[in-house]
Design an enzyme around this catalytic site. Sequence first.
Site, PDB file in Angstrom:
ATOM      1  CB  SER A  39     -47.271 -31.611  39.488  1.00  0.00           C
ATOM      2  OG  SER A  39     -48.603 -32.090  39.439  1.00  0.00           O
TER       3      SER A  39
ATOM      4  CD  GLU B 297      -3.037  -0.880   0.133  1.00  0.00           C
ATOM      5  OE1 GLU B 297      -3.311   0.285  -0.215  1.00  0.00           O
ATOM      6  OE2 GLU B 297      -3.581  -1.883  -0.367  1.00  0.00           O
TER       7      GLU B 297
END
Length: 787
Positions: free
Chosen positions: A488, A212
Amino acid sequence: MTQKETSKRATKKPAAKKSAAKAKPKSKKRASKRTSSSGWGRRIWSIGWKCALIVVAAAVIYGIYLDQIIARKFEGQKWHLPAQVFSRSMALYPGAAVSHNQLIAELKLLGYRKVANPRQVGEFSASKTKVDLWRRPFLHPQGSQAEQRVMISFDSQGVSSVARNKDGRQLAVFHLEPVLLDRILTTDGEDRLFVPAHKIPKPIIDALILVEDRSFYEHHGVNPFAIARALMVNISAGRTVQGGSTLTQQLAKNFFLSSQRSLVRKIREALMAVIIDFRYDKDEILEAYLNEVYMGQDKARGVHGMGLASQFYFGRPIAELTLPQQAFLVAVIKGPSYYNPWRYPERAQQRRDLVLRLLMEADQLNVAQYTAAVESPLGLRKADKPVHQKLPAFFAVVQHELARRFGDSLLKQSGIKVYTTLDPMAQEAAEKAVKKTMARLGKSDDSLQVGMVVTDKYSAGIAAMVGDKVPGYKGFNRAVEIRRPIGSLIKPFVYATALSHGDRYNLATPIKDQPITLKNGQGKSWSPKNVDKQFRGEVPLLTAFKKSINVPTVNLGMSIGVGSVATTLDKAGWRDKIPEYPSMLLGAVNGSPLMVAQVYQTIADNGRYRQLSSITSVLDMDNNPLPAAPIAPSQALDAATNYLVQYAMTQVVDSGTASRLGMAFPGTTLAGKTGTSNDSRDSWFAGFDERNVAAIWVGRDDNGKTKLYGSSGAMAVYQDFLGDRPPISLRRTPVNGVVNGYFERTTGIAKQAGCDDSIALPALQSSYHPAKNCGEPLSWWQKLTGG
């Protein structure tokens, strides 16, 4: 001179004067022109230098303005870093309820590589009973953990030892790094994982500069030669094929400017690059670039920086990438969409190979290294492996708890780290179980829905949560928000209340199973019935519990008081209003899976109440823990009484309403309780092994009938959960105050060992007084002397 000549000369003089007079105006005109020209020049010069001064002044002022913008960005907070949300950190120690296979599954989830012999961090090897692990360094809420190589050994109960490889020293506790579940974005959709420049592998930096900006360390922010070269190449090609921007210019554009192409923007970019280069060190500029550069798109999130890109493309930390993978990260900068490796693998590999070739040509690689690198695959993470965990139900609870404990503005702070209680393996198993079971149950009723909560028995943390039959769906969270009769599931608290009165009840005490009619304050009558519509006259307390027989439960509850049962449930952690009327004894109490998990966590934790939590710690940007007041635990149920309840719950699985679960996992001790509301509208199950507590609801959002019992609906989800996450057998460690008792089967009277028709059951020591020689109860002297 003659008079004539004199006369001529005299005659001619006026002519000369006339000529001179004629010539004089021309000279004046020329002088006037020269003066005029000189005046205009001075005027232009005056205007010119003034304009130039204005331009220079404007440029200086503009430069100062840009300098202030740049300084605020660089010397302040460069980025708003998303809040990172982590799973629990797996703790390994002698006796830890973690199996060999579960550890290996966790390591694979964390991205560790299985090898024959670990040679670097992030690798492990495994035999049948041991795991040789080289752990990564990581930040733990209790402080930074260095890399470490250990040998972990296993037995049938879980972890048997953890020892350092270098000296064999046994460790009291050893943590694995947590899984990064997600980053919570609160700003513009930019996602990043900051990594300091010194922790980024050198080949990445070398390749970046080479590809770059080769003169990065020589230029002053702008490289005129690169710009001229790019201009000539582009003119020759007739299109833009090469850029002349330096890394500093790219950083200036990404930080401060838009991507719009214009001369004004380029000039501003160049000016900012010069200022940045003048103000800051090259390494600081490079670090900012490495963490700012756009690297790809993860749906609505922009992937910025090398650290996050490493996780996004390869699923592992940047320090563990291979050379070809490092080269790919540099390669993809040119065009993350164009070089998307999942969509265009050949194009992406060609670009990576170009970066590798440039490294070789720059003598950064030798031929052998280059050849090996270009022949290797890209090594991407699997496309179907999510980068961000879809945990809508759990994350909703986390965000609520964060707001409650730390304030609404916490997530707006940059760089915070939230450590949660989530167990990734438990969550995966829960989601699989929900999908599998609901697909099967949905064949007869596709309107069925589900809510599921799993807790960690040892930490009282929420280990997993599913709020919809489509686990990733973000909507109504049934694990937390529903309020349905729990049926229950309330019975363990009825029986716990009774068993706390050891002088009146034990597990063998006969309970009436006869018709009963009760009236409320408005005169309305209620006649509870058993599911099979039969009455047995009397049944032992344990039988009534494990078979979930309704009428004996009501009789028992009425004898000890509805208010006493409500108090027991409240102490265990039920935080909603408990209606104190008889139907409550059969579960006419509305709750959610999270509420059920809370009270069953208390039973699993030997009667100790600890408020369930989804968060263990929060660190600020500087890794300092944020203060939060801990909630003190309390002993809600007497430990000895709780032991009897746990035993009764194991019998539910062994030979009661959950026996199908026991048959599915023979030789494994599990505790559980099924629950069904009236007309089978709600199917419930709650249970636990040595490691996790689970609470599950299956039903319909419209409260319609389901034709499911607790055992055929919710318990089926739990069974599939354990199928994917093999249970660890409960360790029934004796507690003070409990003895092995013997009772006559029909009367429940305490007996000596070996008496006919007796049954062995645990009992409270304080109330266990067996008769001598299988006859009358012992006298006080016999009790004192041991018979």
